[in-house]
Design a protein around this motif. Structure first.
Motif, PDB file in Angstrom:
ATOM      1  N   VAL A   1       0.812  -1.231   0.000  1.00  0.00           N
ATOM      2  CA  VAL A   1       0.000   0.000   0.000  1.00  0.00           C
ATOM      3  C   VAL A   1       0.845   1.281   0.000  1.00  0.00           C
ATOM      4  O   VAL A   1       0.624   2.174  -0.827  1.00  0.00           O
ATOM      5  N   PRO A   2       1.827   1.423   0.906  1.00  0.00           N
ATOM      6  CA  PRO A   2       2.605   2.677   0.894  1.00  0.00           C
ATOM      7  C   PRO A   2       3.265   2.970  -0.451  1.00  0.00           C
ATOM      8  O   PRO A   2       3.318   4.122  -0.871  1.00  0.00           O
TER       9      PRO A   2
ATOM     10  N   VAL B   1       0.530   4.263  -2.721  1.00  0.00           N
ATOM     11  CA  VAL B   1       0.052   5.593  -2.342  1.00  0.00           C
ATOM     12  C   VAL B   1       1.130   6.648  -2.617  1.00  0.00           C
ATOM     13  O   VAL B   1       0.841   7.761  -3.047  1.00  0.00           O
ATOM     14  N   LYS B   2       2.351   6.266  -2.373  1.00  0.00           N
ATOM     15  CA  LYS B   2       3.447   7.226  -2.516  1.00  0.00           C
ATOM     16  C   LYS B   2       3.816   7.464  -3.990  1.00  0.00           C
ATOM     17  O   LYS B   2       4.072   8.576  -4.397  1.00  0.00           O
TER      18      LYS B   2
ATOM     19  N   LEU C   1       0.182   5.231  -7.695  1.00  0.00           N
ATOM     20  CA  LEU C   1      -1.170   5.741  -7.910  1.00  0.00           C
ATOM     21  C   LEU C   1      -1.135   7.186  -8.414  1.00  0.00           C
ATOM     22  O   LEU C   1      -2.007   7.621  -9.150  1.00  0.00           O
ATOM     23  N   PHE C   2      -0.122   7.921  -8.008  1.00  0.00           N
ATOM     24  CA  PHE C   2       0.002   9.329  -8.433  1.00  0.00           C
ATOM     25  C   PHE C   2       1.023   9.447  -9.563  1.00  0.00           C
ATOM     26  O   PHE C   2       1.806  10.388  -9.611  1.00  0.00           O
TER      27      PHE C   2
ATOM     28  N   LYS D   1       0.859  10.134 -12.693  1.00  0.00           N
ATOM     29  CA  LYS D   1       0.778  11.302 -13.580  1.00  0.00           C
ATOM     30  C   LYS D   1       1.530  12.483 -12.955  1.00  0.00           C
ATOM     31  O   LYS D   1       2.378  13.108 -13.607  1.00  0.00           O
ATOM     32  N   GLN D   2       1.229  12.729 -11.691  1.00  0.00           N
ATOM     33  CA  GLN D   2       1.867  13.853 -10.990  1.00  0.00           C
ATOM     34  C   GLN D   2       3.368  13.584 -10.822  1.00  0.00           C
ATOM     35  O   GLN D   2       4.201  14.471 -11.018  1.00  0.00           O
TER      36      GLN D   2
ATOM     37  N   GLU E   1      -6.730  16.997  -9.878  1.00  0.00           N
ATOM     38  CA  GLU E   1      -6.601  16.239 -11.130  1.00  0.00           C
ATOM     39  C   GLU E   1      -6.671  14.741 -10.839  1.00  0.00           C
ATOM     40  O   GLU E   1      -7.315  13.979 -11.575  1.00  0.00           O
ATOM     41  N   PHE E   2      -6.048  14.336  -9.736  1.00  0.00           N
ATOM     42  CA  PHE E   2      -6.047  12.918  -9.366  1.00  0.00           C
ATOM     43  C   PHE E   2      -7.468  12.431  -9.105  1.00  0.00           C
ATOM     44  O   PHE E   2      -7.884  11.380  -9.601  1.00  0.00           O
TER      45      PHE E   2
ATOM     46  N   ASP F   1      -9.413  12.174 -12.330  1.00  0.00           N
ATOM     47  CA  ASP F   1      -8.995  10.985 -13.097  1.00  0.00           C
ATOM     48  C   ASP F   1      -9.551   9.707 -12.479  1.00  0.00           C
ATOM     49  O   ASP F   1     -10.007   8.802 -13.176  1.00  0.00           O
TER      50      ASP F   1
ATOM     51  N   ILE G   1      -7.920   3.172   1.750  1.00  0.00           N
ATOM     52  CA  ILE G   1      -6.497   2.854   1.496  1.00  0.00           C
ATOM     53  C   ILE G   1      -5.676   4.139   1.372  1.00  0.00           C
ATOM     54  O   ILE G   1      -4.585   4.265   1.920  1.00  0.00           O
ATOM     55  N   LEU G   2      -6.256   5.106   0.666  1.00  0.00           N
ATOM     56  CA  LEU G   2      -5.534   6.376   0.489  1.00  0.00           C
ATOM     57  C   LEU G   2      -5.292   7.054   1.831  1.00  0.00           C
ATOM     58  O   LEU G   2      -4.190   7.503   2.130  1.00  0.00           O
TER      59      LEU G   2
ATOM     60  N   GLY H   1      -2.889   4.975   3.830  1.00  0.00           N
ATOM     61  CA  GLY H   1      -1.592   5.045   3.154  1.00  0.00           C
ATOM     62  C   GLY H   1      -0.919   6.381   3.381  1.00  0.00           C
ATOM     63  O   GLY H   1       0.267   6.447   3.705  1.00  0.00           O
ATOM     64  N   ILE H   2      -1.691   7.458   3.217  1.00  0.00           N
ATOM     65  CA  ILE H   2      -1.109   8.800   3.414  1.00  0.00           C
ATOM     66  C   ILE H   2      -0.615   8.937   4.850  1.00  0.00           C
ATOM     67  O   ILE H   2       0.469   9.456   5.112  1.00  0.00           O
TER      68      ILE H   2
ATOM     69  N   LEU I   1       0.407   6.534   6.770  1.00  0.00           N
ATOM     70  CA  LEU I   1       1.642   5.741   6.913  1.00  0.00           C
ATOM     71  C   LEU I   1       2.836   6.486   6.309  1.00  0.00           C
ATOM     72  O   LEU I   1       3.903   6.544   6.909  1.00  0.00           O
ATOM     73  N   VAL I   2       2.601   7.079   5.144  1.00  0.00           N
ATOM     74  CA  VAL I   2       3.704   7.776   4.463  1.00  0.00           C
ATOM     75  C   VAL I   2       4.126   8.989   5.292  1.00  0.00           C
ATOM     76  O   VAL I   2       5.317   9.231   5.510  1.00  0.00           O
TER      77      VAL I   2
ATOM     78  N   GLU J   1       5.963   7.980   8.404  1.00  0.00           N
ATOM     79  CA  GLU J   1       7.333   7.530   8.110  1.00  0.00           C
ATOM     80  C   GLU J   1       8.319   8.683   8.086  1.00  0.00           C
ATOM     81  O   GLU J   1       9.466   8.558   8.463  1.00  0.00           O
TER      82      GLU J   1
END
Lengths: 613, 49
Positions: free
Chosen positions: A95-96, A99-100, A103-104, A106-107, B2-3, B6, B26-27, B30-31, B33-34, B37
């Motif tokens: 997942v990380p 997400v990191k 999934l992004f 394009k950006q 934009e995300f 899409d 999940i997002l 996930g965010i 967790l990120v 970190e």
């Protein structure tokens, strides 16, 4: 119309650029970073493509990534959901990363491209064709055909693991797809893993091992039966169903359930350093034959659906040269063309081609019976940087001979090769794809019974059982090999003609693997595999006149226009890119001579400081 | 923005609206967790669980 194609973040990152439908440049990132199968964003490959084409990022009409990240994420979610609670740990771990980064995409792509050079974010279009559409486009659009059936087979893209498409002009229609988790590529990779080779790069080693198996042995016959009864159900149209209780790739980080495979085949998974025994050889042969059977069925289905006379192939499984050779021999299609970079690196090129032809509806270059890959010499050349190396080599007190006349150099090199010397051969633009085709090659005399062993042990440092491939003058190829036409990209395995074979000793079947290999079975023992097969590159003067000339000179001396052609690298390293890489490789191995452009380097003590011919 | 645009287009095209809540959770996780970190927020995230 200027389009940049990019593949990255899984394995074999690469970039390719098209201008008005013409392929200008393409290269794999690993060659620049020197990390084998480098998956990272291909910054260096992109910089090279821009430089070669004289384009800036802001001039591009589109940047095209070779798959659809959302669709891949959908597959991931649905697969974990279907298998839950199995794979929950692997899911949490992935997942990380998604997400990191993924999934992004394009950006992230914009951000990474901005690090190369500035451009207007709003005006640069980013496109994402499907993974197998990219493969199909890479196979069809550069092919010599106006119309063809297209077969793409690999491990997995988003959902598809194999597709049958039909290409007509600029139209490309997907007719049939096989979906994850049922995958021929993953089946082959599972056996690669079980036999102790590395997944995603060791498949060709298993393919090289297969001919050592014995088709009439009890083990081989048992293995084929067990594979078909327990692991894979093969349907008439070539689609397959893998029995998931034996596999782990869908939800875990391992390919297979080792315990269940151990029970099924009666052997444990071979450790990478463990000796290869008869049973491993028979198992490699069994899965190779099952793979060939499935590919032939898929090709027949492609023929049935399209009624085409031509077939184009791409996807990682198209690197199975043995299956490609059998596909041609089966005569299902009149002509077959295989993309020389059929793996994910070629996806970068395919993505750009798909955008050009399908999204923008532009025509490609006019097809005049030849493909538009330019011999796949699409990488960088370094003709201006040789001077520094020659100076450095002088200081190391070894001679460099610089030839003003290439014919003289070709004669001299051919003479050295005929004397049994090993020569590194570096010329012009680097090849795109996994094969060295005469611009980043190590060459040797195919007639020598000891050359296979010298190259494997003293220079390449790779597994002793692995065979080498021959390059042969196109006009002589049919005399020595059972070929039906040109094979310029070394993607087909064919047998040596009976007239050039030598009889085997009576006790041949009782010999060990290496003893079998060293039996002199043809007039080209160094390139003849144990089943009399060879992975052939035919060389003509159209795309590589220098290499062609060298073969001609070798023929004048020996009467044979055949040489060993192996990639210019050592085990686990990418093929050399720059003259500096070639020079380093030359100095650290037992290679005898090195030719870079018009310079001949040697390791002998000089009798004079420099010779200029 | 934009995300999200899409993502919604993708779900509409694929007719897979049932994935939306799953993706949002999940997002978020996930965010979290990120972020945990890589920043000083980490110590506060710990108390959330």
């Amino acid at each position: 119309m200027k389009i940049l194609g990019v593949s990255a973040f899984y394995h074999d990152a690469a970039a390719a650029i098209l201008i008005n439908g013409e392929i200008i440049a393409a290269a794999q990132e690993e060659r620049f970073t020197r990390k084998k199968n480098d998956p990272s964003f291909p910054e260096n490959a992109i910089k090279y493509c821009l430089q070669e084409s004289g384009c800036r990022l802001e001039e591009l009409d589109a940047v095209v990534f070779y798959d659809k990240p959302f669709l891949k994420f959908e597959r991931l979610l649905e697969t974990y959901y279907a298998f839950a609670p199995k794979g929950v740990i692997s899911f949490i771990q992935s997942v990380p990363i998604w997400v990191k980064e993924k999934l992004f995409l394009k950006q992230n792509l914009r951000k990474l491209l901005l690090e190369i050079e500035p451009f207007d974010k709003k005006s640069l279009k980013l496109l994402f064709p499907e993974h197998h559409l990219s493969h199909a486009a890479s196979a069809f659009y550069p092919s010599p055909f106006e119309e063809a059936a297209i077969l793409t087979i690999d491990g997995v893209g988003e959902w598809a693991t194999a597709t049958i498409c039909h290409g007509q002009g600029k139209e490309l229609t997907v007719l049939k797809e096989l979906h994850f988790p049922h995958s021929l590529g993953l089946l082959y990779s599972s056996f690669t893993y079980f036999l102790g080779f590395k997944v995603n790069s060791g498949e060709y080693k298993m393919m090289g091992l297969a001919p050592y198996g014995n088709v009439s042995s009890e083990n081989y016959q048992r293995f084929v039966k067990q594979i078909k009864e327990n692991l894979v159900e093969i349907k008439e149209d070539g689609s397959i169903r893998l029995e998931q209780s034996y596999f782990q790739y869908a939800t875990g980080k391992r390919m297979i359930h080792e315990g269940k495979w151990g029970k099924l085949f009666g052997i444990k998974r071979r450790k990478p350093t463990e000796e290869i025994t008869t049973i491993h050889r028979d198992l490699a042969l069994a899965i190779q034959h099952v793979t060939e059977e499935i590919i032939l069925l898929l090709a027949r289905e492609a023929k049935r659906l399209t009624n085409s006379k031509n077939l184009c192939l791409a996807g990682g499984v198209a690197l199975n040269c043995v299956a490609n050779g059998k596909l041609e021999d089966a005569k299902i299609f009149n002509q077959i063309w295989i993309q020389p970079a059929p793996g994910d690196a070629g996806g970068a090129l395919g993505a750009a081609l798909a955008a050009n032809h399908i999204y923008y509806g532009k025509e490609g270059l006019e097809k005049n019976g030849l493909d538009s890959m330019k011999g796949t010499y699409l990488g960088p050349s370094f003709e201006k940087t040789i001077h520094e190396l020659t100076l450095r080599h002088h200081t190391e007190k070894a001679p460099v001979v610089q030839f003003d006349n290439f014919e003289e150099l070709a004669k001299q090199t051919a003479k050295l090769l005929a004397e049994g010397q090993v020569v590194g051969w570096f010329q012009g633009r680097m090849e795109f794809g996994p094969r060295a085709l005469g611009n980043r090659s190590i060459l040797g005399d195919a007639r020598s019974p000891v050359m296979q062993s010298i190259l494997n042990q003293k220079i390449k440092n790779r597994e002793r059982f692995r065979p080498f491939a021959p390059c042969v003058l196109l006009e002589d190829s049919a005399e020595y090999f059972e070929v039906n036409g040109p094979s310029p990209y070394m993607l087909q395995v064919k047998k040596i003609r009976a007239a050039h074979r030598k009889p085997l000793p009576a006790n041949y079947q009782n010999l060990g693997m290496m003893e079998q290999l060293y039996v002199e079975r043809s007039c080209f023992p160094a390139v003849t595999h144990v089943d009399y097969s060879a992975r052939i590159q035919t060389v003509d003067g159209n795309y590589n006149s220098r290499f062609y000339k060298l073969l001609q000179e070798f023929k004048k001396i020996t009467t044979f226009g055949v040489l060993i052609n192996t990639s210019f690298n050592v085990k686990d390293e990418p093929i050399v890119c720059t003259p500096e890489d070639a020079y380093q490789c030359f100095m650290k191995t037992e290679m005898d001579y090195l030719v870079i452009h018009n310079c001949l380097f040697s390791k002998e003590q000089p009798t004079q400081s420099s010779i200029h011919k | 923005m934009e995300f999200i645009q899409d993502l919604l287009l993708f779900l509409k095209e694929r007719k897979k609206w049932w994935l939306l809540p799953l993706i949002l959770v999940i997002l978020l996780v996930g965010i979290l967790l990120v972020v945990a970190e890589s920043s000083a927020v980490g110590s506060f995230v710990y108390t959330l669980f």
